[in-house]
Design a protein around this motif. Structure first.
Motif, PDB file in Angstrom:
ATOM      1  N   HIS A   1       0.830  -1.197   0.000  1.00 27.03           N
ATOM      2  CA  HIS A   1       0.000   0.000   0.000  1.00 27.03           C
ATOM      3  C   HIS A   1       0.873   1.259   0.000  1.00 27.03           C
ATOM      4  O   HIS A   1       0.678   2.168  -0.816  1.00 27.03           O
ATOM      5  CB  HIS A   1      -0.931  -0.039   1.218  1.00 27.03           C
ATOM      6  CG  HIS A   1      -1.905   1.084   1.254  1.00 27.03           C
ATOM      7  ND1 HIS A   1      -2.239   1.729   2.408  1.00 27.03           N
ATOM      8  CD2 HIS A   1      -2.606   1.696   0.275  1.00 27.03           C
ATOM      9  CE1 HIS A   1      -3.105   2.689   2.144  1.00 27.03           C
ATOM     10  NE2 HIS A   1      -3.360   2.695   0.859  1.00 27.03           N
ATOM     11  N   SER A   2       1.874   1.255   0.890  1.00 23.44           N
ATOM     12  CA  SER A   2       2.748   2.427   0.951  1.00 23.44           C
ATOM     13  C   SER A   2       3.524   2.595  -0.350  1.00 23.44           C
ATOM     14  O   SER A   2       3.762   3.714  -0.811  1.00 23.44           O
ATOM     15  CB  SER A   2       3.751   2.298   2.093  1.00 23.44           C
ATOM     16  OG  SER A   2       3.076   2.087   3.288  1.00 23.44           O
ATOM     17  N   LEU A   3       3.912   1.471  -0.937  1.00 24.72           N
ATOM     18  CA  LEU A   3       4.668   1.525  -2.192  1.00 24.72           C
ATOM     19  C   LEU A   3       3.825   2.141  -3.306  1.00 24.72           C
ATOM     20  O   LEU A   3       4.281   3.037  -4.036  1.00 24.72           O
ATOM     21  CB  LEU A   3       5.097   0.097  -2.573  1.00 24.72           C
ATOM     22  CG  LEU A   3       5.911  -0.046  -3.834  1.00 24.72           C
ATOM     23  CD1 LEU A   3       7.349   0.376  -3.573  1.00 24.72           C
ATOM     24  CD2 LEU A   3       5.918  -1.488  -4.328  1.00 24.72           C
ATOM     25  N   VAL A   4       2.592   1.677  -3.414  1.00 28.36           N
ATOM     26  CA  VAL A   4       1.704   2.214  -4.451  1.00 28.36           C
ATOM     27  C   VAL A   4       1.473   3.711  -4.208  1.00 28.36           C
ATOM     28  O   VAL A   4       1.533   4.527  -5.136  1.00 28.36           O
ATOM     29  CB  VAL A   4       0.377   1.414  -4.504  1.00 28.36           C
ATOM     30  CG1 VAL A   4      -0.688   2.155  -5.281  1.00 28.36           C
ATOM     31  CG2 VAL A   4       0.631   0.040  -5.117  1.00 28.36           C
ATOM     32  N   ASN A   5       1.246   4.087  -2.950  1.00 25.26           N
ATOM     33  CA  ASN A   5       1.090   5.511  -2.627  1.00 25.26           C
ATOM     34  C   ASN A   5       2.293   6.320  -3.110  1.00 25.26           C
ATOM     35  O   ASN A   5       2.148   7.367  -3.745  1.00 25.26           O
ATOM     36  CB  ASN A   5       0.974   5.713  -1.112  1.00 25.26           C
ATOM     37  CG  ASN A   5      -0.428   5.441  -0.599  1.00 25.26           C
ATOM     38  OD1 ASN A   5      -1.365   5.298  -1.394  1.00 25.26           O
ATOM     39  ND2 ASN A   5      -0.585   5.348   0.701  1.00 25.26           N
ATOM     40  N   SER A   6       3.490   5.791  -2.820  1.00 25.01           N
ATOM     41  CA  SER A   6       4.683   6.567  -3.173  1.00 25.01           C
ATOM     42  C   SER A   6       4.861   6.648  -4.690  1.00 25.01           C
ATOM     43  O   SER A   6       5.339   7.659  -5.203  1.00 25.01           O
ATOM     44  CB  SER A   6       5.931   5.993  -2.500  1.00 25.01           C
ATOM     45  OG  SER A   6       6.288   4.770  -3.092  1.00 25.01           O
ATOM     46  N   LEU A   7       4.466   5.603  -5.397  1.00 25.12           N
ATOM     47  CA  LEU A   7       4.580   5.653  -6.863  1.00 25.12           C
ATOM     48  C   LEU A   7       3.586   6.663  -7.446  1.00 25.12           C
ATOM     49  O   LEU A   7       3.903   7.410  -8.366  1.00 25.12           O
ATOM     50  CB  LEU A   7       4.340   4.262  -7.469  1.00 25.12           C
ATOM     51  CG  LEU A   7       5.464   3.239  -7.240  1.00 25.12           C
ATOM     52  CD1 LEU A   7       5.059   1.861  -7.737  1.00 25.12           C
ATOM     53  CD2 LEU A   7       6.763   3.684  -7.919  1.00 25.12           C
ATOM     54  N   ILE A   8       2.381   6.682  -6.872  1.00 24.52           N
ATOM     55  CA  ILE A   8       1.381   7.644  -7.365  1.00 24.52           C
ATOM     56  C   ILE A   8       1.873   9.064  -7.096  1.00 24.52           C
ATOM     57  O   ILE A   8       1.834   9.936  -7.962  1.00 24.52           O
ATOM     58  CB  ILE A   8       0.012   7.401  -6.683  1.00 24.52           C
ATOM     59  CG1 ILE A   8      -0.553   6.047  -7.123  1.00 24.52           C
ATOM     60  CG2 ILE A   8      -0.978   8.524  -7.032  1.00 24.52           C
ATOM     61  CD1 ILE A   8      -1.820   5.627  -6.415  1.00 24.52           C
ATOM     62  N   GLU A   9       2.363   9.266  -5.888  1.00 19.04           N
ATOM     63  CA  GLU A   9       2.798  10.601  -5.504  1.00 19.04           C
ATOM     64  C   GLU A   9       3.916  11.114  -6.421  1.00 19.04           C
ATOM     65  O   GLU A   9       4.002  12.297  -6.710  1.00 19.04           O
ATOM     66  CB  GLU A   9       3.297  10.562  -4.057  1.00 19.04           C
ATOM     67  CG  GLU A   9       3.614  11.919  -3.510  1.00 19.04           C
ATOM     68  CD  GLU A   9       3.892  11.856  -2.021  1.00 19.04           C
ATOM     69  OE1 GLU A   9       4.330  10.795  -1.538  1.00 19.04           O
ATOM     70  OE2 GLU A   9       3.681  12.881  -1.352  1.00 19.04           O
ATOM     71  N   ASN A  10       4.749  10.203  -6.892  1.00 24.76           N
ATOM     72  CA  ASN A  10       5.874  10.605  -7.748  1.00 24.76           C
ATOM     73  C   ASN A  10       5.600  10.410  -9.229  1.00 24.76           C
ATOM     74  O   ASN A  10       6.530  10.313 -10.029  1.00 24.76           O
ATOM     75  CB  ASN A  10       7.127   9.835  -7.330  1.00 24.76           C
ATOM     76  CG  ASN A  10       7.629  10.293  -5.978  1.00 24.76           C
ATOM     77  OD1 ASN A  10       8.332  11.284  -5.875  1.00 24.76           O
ATOM     78  ND2 ASN A  10       7.209   9.607  -4.929  1.00 24.76           N
ATOM     79  N   GLN A  11       4.329  10.311  -9.550  1.00 23.72           N
ATOM     80  CA  GLN A  11       3.911  10.100 -10.953  1.00 23.72           C
ATOM     81  C   GLN A  11       4.669   8.961 -11.627  1.00 23.72           C
ATOM     82  O   GLN A  11       5.069   9.040 -12.777  1.00 23.72           O
ATOM     83  CB  GLN A  11       4.094  11.367 -11.796  1.00 23.72           C
ATOM     84  CG  GLN A  11       3.062  12.441 -11.566  1.00 23.72           C
ATOM     85  CD  GLN A  11       3.520  13.441 -10.537  1.00 23.72           C
ATOM     86  OE1 GLN A  11       4.669  13.844 -10.538  1.00 23.72           O
ATOM     87  NE2 GLN A  11       2.635  13.834  -9.649  1.00 23.72           N
TER      88      GLN A  11
END
Ligand SMILES: Nc1ncnc2c1ncn2[C@@H]1O[C@H](COP(=O)(O)OP(=O)(O)OP(=O)(O)O)[C@@H](O)[C@H]1O
Ligand SMILES: [Mg+2]
Length: 1001
Positions: free
Chosen positions: A354-364
């Protein structure tokens, strides 16, 4: 083989015979029995208070009474055993002599030499032992544990690309390290043969053909896949070499060839347990990494499974040139390091994914993720962890343009809902490589389960046993008769409803096993015991030390992860033939057995769920070893009807958990959607929520309030708690809101955490770890502990004046603890949550000081399993708090401190072992072994020759050595690549570098 291994036991000083170990145990038990109340003898700890993923025990049933009877009977047995010498395990003069077929087979034999030796040793030691060390639970062995080898004794590692022994402490610069690695890399092809170079060329050629094929497929032309399901034939060779898989099952081929799969449609596939689902997922992952050149995410439910997968796939990564990155516990970087020329497979737990997906979204960067695979997809319906899977998938569905999602499961009742949620195709098959026969036992009759029959239970046979009346009393369920039908030739798992029951059943079974069980795999069992002792720093659980010689062990969360690993490995390679376990084993590890016995249809006090039942019986039958597997569910007459439903009902349905606990999941989903800038108005939020399973099941789950109302209520909650701001139609997160979702902090605790940290900073006590530990003790664990006031007070008095002052400042003064310890009423009551949290902080403090789980478990009278789970939760929470503070400038002083604390809590070993323990699955005892053998750094390990490694280290199989070296290589190359990226970034000219202004002439 090492010289040690080749030598017989009499030549090897580290190995004493099983019998002598047993003799020691007898003595220790004898002392223990004199010094301890009976109840403590066989229940190694009080972990039943602290079930983690096991349910809490409220077992007031028959089983409880049975356990008590077993315990007191066993205690009497110990007395008898001691009186009459351990070798006379069952003499015919005994009152409760076995009179059945098992006993007949036992007979009275001449003592084998090992037992005779053992008998002599018992006598000898008895004379020697006067008083001795007090043994307690956990048992402290009186014999000195195997000492760590001295430097002179330790062998320098041989082989490999120049890792070299000697342990030079010379510091190398980053550039040096990179240069060395590159030189190594450059050197290896030079050493390789021409054919290896040719192989490389074929591989890259095949990959480009496969990529072309994939492009054609996506253009919907006739698919022309690569030699091995679109992959180079090298993958096929690796599957054979590394996994022993020669060919795919028919269903696996069919599934991989489905048009929808080839077109990269989302897919859910469900098959019975052991159907071989993982392989399909892994082939699809490899296709994504090698052919589509995209990253992939593999989500697994438990840390142990993540580590197992990382170890297993590291060799593929090394051979096929992709990275395998572990995201579990406190491991994993957010956002992940961006790799220029290599793809990454992230293997992650639910929370980390979950955190990984969040960080990928945040960094486009979400579109770098080509594939998300979710194992055990039915966990969507599993409480708050299910809610996290749902949030992760909903975000991927909404934000990623072409990320494929694949879910697999053995147990899905409402696949249609899940299909709608994931916009996925479905593939189901009931293939099982080994046929499973399900039985139930009622009194002394075995019935075959046949849901097609009207009665559901079809008579199969009468159980063949003859028990004496006292044995009947001890084993009314005839477990011994059923297990001895299969062991020691075949393997057996006995699922028990409680942890305590696992230990008791294991001990009970051993009590009636023939003594020739002791002679089987004697050397391996000795090694196992010495390894258990090593990982317990000289302590072995008394139950295990009694049962392992018979090839029997218990397995539950009260054991440390390292102990469990050792037992699992010993079971897998046949050293142990029987494990008594709780239901967690069915979900957490892949340990099949010829026969699976379910001691009762309950988990603690709850009747089994269909999915739990299926998962447990599904362990029966080992592919490639057994011709069939069988399960036997032991029933009492009163449960007969309910059990019929259990074995024949359709699978349970899987429902969204976003509304669980007053909509906690929904609130945190909304917060992160706003924080990640995925949405910033209510209308858009409604659109995203359409991507959830909750929306699919809206009619069923959102009766009152409706989903729309639930959304409004959540927004109100977030606003009231100062996590978001509404300005007209526009929504945005506050600083606290951002810190909360970045740190994955539970919404219920975020403002409490903020207050605690602020108060903490006002008078941070830094001359020990205690204050910091208090601040990162997870709130969620507070309720799992009830302080022992005497212990509390004893520990309190040992604190320094500064530490006591700090404790008083947070609300736990000495006077309060002293009064409670004295049993006096306390006039001014303290906040119980703060008091319990401080108590847990003291446990952690003790742990960081002594670095010894066993001592601390002894000191606080808590199970080592609980202490280990406290430690791992605290290290995970510490890293969450760190991310939380990173978003809040006022907490800047805490950042450096928490970074170091996370590292200490994650490993909790002496610092020289940490680099070795970073390698997936290398735990403390193994790290120590490696260190003592001269493998002191990651570079040593990565360059080790697996053959030399497995010859040098005791009980390290070649396969394990291969995996360790591959994982180390992977980690090293991951670290080097990250540094390389950093170097490249530093040296790249910024695109927006202002140029000199044009000077007009
Ligand atoms: N084609 C094959 N040939 C031989 N063995 C196989 C094949 N496919 C898978 N296996 C083996 O079968 C065993 C079970 O496979 P796997 O763990 O994938 O089952 P599963 O369907 O995921 O079961 P569960 O639902 O219990 O997780 C593994 O040891 C795996 O290596
Ligand atoms: Mg599986």
């Amino acid at each position: 083989m090492t010289p040690e291994r080749e030598r017989g036991p009499e030549k090897c000083p580290q190995i004493c015979r099983l019998s002598s170990i047993m003799a020691e145990q007898q003595q220790q038990q004898q002392q223990q029995q004199q010094q301890q109340p009976a109840a403590e003898l066989f229940c190694s700890d009080s972990e039943d208070l602290f079930g983690d993923y096991d349910s809490l025990l409220q077992d007031s049933s028959l089983l409880d009474r049975l356990d008590d009877a077993e315990q007191s009977e066993r205690q009497r047995d110990v007395q008898r055993d001691v009186q009459r010498d351990f070798t006379n395990l069952r003499t015919k003069t005994d009152e409760d002599v076995l009179t059945d077929s098992i006993l007949d087979a036992m007979g009275e034999e001449d003592l084998p030499p090992s037992m005779q030796q053992f008998k002599d040793q018992v006598q000898e030691t008895r004379v020697r032992l006067q008083g001795g060390d007090q043994t307690s639970t956990p048992l402290r062995n009186t014999k000195t544990s195997t000492p760590l080898r001295t430097k002179e004794e330790s062998r320098p590692p041989r082989g490999g690309g120049g890792g070299g022994g000697g342990g030079s402490s010379r510091r190398r610069s980053v550039a040096d390290a990179l240069k060395k690695t590159m030189l190594c890399n450059a050197a290896s092809p030079a050493m390789a043969s021409r054919s290896a170079a040719l192989k490389e060329a074929v591989l890259s050629e095949e990959i480009s053909v496969a990529m072309q094929a994939l492009e054609e497929v996506s253009e919907e032309k006739t698919p022309d896949l690569g030699p091995f399901f679109g992959l180079p034939s090298r993958v096929k060779e690796l599957m054979l070499r590394l996994k022993g898989i020669q060919s795919l099952y028919e269903w696996q081929e069919t599934c991989l060839n489905l048009p929808s799969v080839q077109r990269r449609k989302n897919l859910i596939y469900s098959l019975p347990t052991s159907g071989g689902k993982t392989l399909v997922a892994e082939i699809l992952i490899l296709r994504e990494l090698l052919c589509r050149k995209k990253d992939a995410l593999f989500i697994l439910p438990y840390v142990s499974l993540v580590q197992e997968k990382v170890r297993g796939l590291a060799s593929f990564g090394v051979e096929l040139d992709f990275l395998v990155e572990e995201y579990a516990g406190s491991k994993g970087r957010f956002p992940p390091v961006k790799r220029k020329d290599r793809r990454s497979l992230y293997v992650a737990t639910i929370e980390k994914a979950h955190s990984l997906v969040n960080s990928l979204i945040e960094n486009q960067r979400i579109d770098d993720l080509g594939l998300v695979v979710v194992d055990e997809l039915h966990m969507l319906g599993d409480g708050s962890r299910g809610a996290i899977i749902e949030m992760t998938l909903a975000k991927v569905l909404y934000t990623a343009k072409s990320t494929q999602i694949i879910g697999m499961s053995a147990t899905l009742g409402n696949i249609k809902d899940l299909q709608t949620f994931l916009r996925a195709e479905n593939y189901s098959n009931d293939f099982r490589p080994v046929q499973l026969k399900e039985y139930v036992k009622l009194q002394d009759t075995i019935y075959e389960v046949d849901p097609k029959e009207e009665d559901c239970f079809k008579f199969s046979r009468l159980l063949n046993f003859k028990y004496s009346s006292s044995m009947q009393k001890l084993d009314p369920d005839h477990i011994i008769a059923m297990v001895t039908e299969v062991i020691p030739k075949h393997s057996c798992l006995v699922f028990c409803p409680t942890k305590k029951n696992c230990e008791n059943v294991g001990a009970l079974i051993c009590r009636y096993l023939r003594k020739d069980f002791l002679l089987l795999h004697e050397q391996q069992k000795l090694l196992l015991l010495s390894q258990l002792e090593e990982c317990g720093r000289g302590s072995v659980c008394p139950v295990l030390s009694r049962t392992v010689p018979y090839g029997v062990a218990y397995h539950h969360s009260g054991l440390t992860g390292e102990e469990r690993r050792l037992l699992e490995e010993a079971y897998t390679c046949g050293t142990l033939c029987l494990l008594t376990c709780t239901s967690t084993l069915a979900a957490g590890v892949n340990l099949p057995a010829r026969r699976v016995i379910l001691r009762s249809p309950y988990v603690a006090a709850d009747f089994l769920k269909r999915s739990q039942y299926k998962q447990m019986v599904g362990r029966a039958g080992r592919a490639g070893i057994d011709s069939e597997g069988e399960s036997i569910l032991i029933l009492q007459e009163k449960d007969r009807l309910t059990a019929k439903t259990l074995v024949s009902a359709p699978m349970e349905k899987c429902f969204s958990n976003l509304l669980l606990d007053e909509g906690k999941g929904l609130r945190s989903l909304i917060l992160s959607l706003i924080g990640l800038n995925i949405t910033w108005c209510v209308q858009q939020l409604q659109d995203v929520l359409r991507c959830t399973l909750l929306s699919v099941q809206e009619e069923h789950l959102c009766v009152q309030p409706s989903l729309k109302e639930a959304l409004q209520l959540s927004l109100n909650f977030l606003q009231e708690n100062q996590l978001i701001i509404r300005e007209g139609e526009t929504l945005s997160v506050t600083r606290l809101g951002k810190a909360t979702y970045k740190g994955s902090v539970d919404l219920l605790y975020s403002s409490i955490l903020y207050k605690d940290l602020s108060k903490g900073l006002e008078g941070l006590m830094l001359n020990s770890f205690l204050h910091l530990l208090y601040l990162v003790t997870p709130y969620t664990m507070i309720h799992q502990v009830k302080p022992d006031w005497m212990l509390y007070y004893t520990q309190f008095t040992q604190l320094s004046a500064a530490e006591q002052k700090m404790s008083a400042a947070i609300g736990v003064p000495e006077s309060f603890v002293a009064r409670r310890a004295a049993g006096q009423t306390v006039r001014k009551s303290a906040n119980t949550e703060v008091v319990s949290r401080m108590y847990l902080a003291l446990v952690l403090f003790s742990l960081l000081k002594d670095l010894n789980l066993w001592i601390v478990s002894d000191r606080f009278q808590m199970s080592r399993g609980f202490i280990q789970s406290l430690l791992s939760s605290s290290s995970a929470f510490c890293s969450c708090v760190l991310h939380f503070t990173e978003e809040l400038e006022e907490f800047w002083p805490l950042r450096a401190l928490l970074t170091e604390l996370t590292r200490r809590l994650s490993y909790c070993v002496t610092s020289e072992l940490i680099p070795l323990m970073e390698v997936a699955g290398v735990m403390e005892a193994r790290a120590k072994q490696l260190y003592n053998a001269g493998y002191k750094t990651l570079t040593h390990l990565a360059n080790a020759d697996p053959a030399v490694l497995s010859n040098t280290l005791e009980n390290l199989h070649r396969k394990q050595a291969n995996q360790i070296v591959a994982s180390a290589k992977m980690l090293l190359s991951e670290k080097a690549a990250a540094l390389q990226e950093e170097v490249d970034d530093l040296l790249t000219l910024p695109k927006d570098l202002p140029s000199a202004p044009l000077i007009s002439l």
